[in-house]
Design a protein around this motif. Structure first.
Motif, mmCIF file in Angstrom:
data_model
loop_
_atom_site.group_PDB
_atom_site.id
_atom_site.type_symbol
_atom_site.label_atom_id
_atom_site.label_comp_id
_atom_site.label_asym_id
_atom_site.label_seq_id
_atom_site.Cartn_x
_atom_site.Cartn_y
_atom_site.Cartn_z
ATOM 1 N N MET A 15 0.859 -1.176 0.000
ATOM 2 C CA MET A 15 0.000 0.000 0.000
ATOM 3 C C MET A 15 0.903 1.236 0.000
ATOM 4 O O MET A 15 1.772 1.368 0.854
ATOM 5 C CB MET A 15 -0.901 -0.030 1.236
ATOM 6 N N ASP A 16 0.690 2.132 -0.946
ATOM 7 C CA ASP A 16 1.510 3.339 -0.987
ATOM 8 C C ASP A 16 1.027 4.355 0.050
ATOM 9 O O ASP A 16 -0.015 4.175 0.687
ATOM 10 C CB ASP A 16 1.543 3.945 -2.390
ATOM 11 N N ASP A 17 1.787 5.408 0.247
ATOM 12 C CA ASP A 17 1.487 6.394 1.291
ATOM 13 C C ASP A 17 0.134 7.064 1.090
ATOM 14 O O ASP A 17 -0.609 7.269 2.054
ATOM 15 C CB ASP A 17 2.585 7.454 1.350
ATOM 16 N N ASP A 18 -0.195 7.426 -0.148
ATOM 17 C CA ASP A 18 -1.480 8.088 -0.402
ATOM 18 C C ASP A 18 -2.653 7.173 -0.079
ATOM 19 O O ASP A 18 -3.641 7.604 0.520
ATOM 20 C CB ASP A 18 -1.571 8.550 -1.857
ATOM 21 N N ALA A 19 -2.549 5.908 -0.445
ATOM 22 C CA ALA A 19 -3.624 4.961 -0.148
ATOM 23 C C ALA A 19 -3.748 4.752 1.359
ATOM 24 O O ALA A 19 -4.859 4.640 1.887
ATOM 25 C CB ALA A 19 -3.362 3.634 -0.849
ATOM 26 N N HIS A 20 -2.614 4.718 2.064
ATOM 27 C CA HIS A 20 -2.632 4.552 3.519
ATOM 28 C C HIS A 20 -3.292 5.761 4.188
ATOM 29 O O HIS A 20 -4.103 5.608 5.102
ATOM 30 C CB HIS A 20 -1.208 4.361 4.029
#
Length: 52
Positions: A1-6
């Motif tokens: 999971m990338d930072d934006d999705a997190h």
């Protein structure tokens, strides 16, 4: 999971918790695993939350 999705996930979870808290009449019980390092409650006022 990338930072934006997190971050998006945390925002949605926090919105759910705030919605539940504003609808709770007498109390709200939130159960989380010990050692959970979620940032979900980072900005909630600790004076208003009892922890065990």
């Amino acid at each position: 999971m990338d930072d934006d999705a997190h971050i998006d996930l945390l925002v949605r979870e926090r919105r759910t918790i705030v919605g539940a808290a504003t609808r709770a009449i007498r109390s709200l019980l939130v159960i989380m695993p010990r050692g959970d390092d979620s940032m979900l409650f980072d900005y909630f006022d600790s004076r208003l939350w009892n922890t065990a």
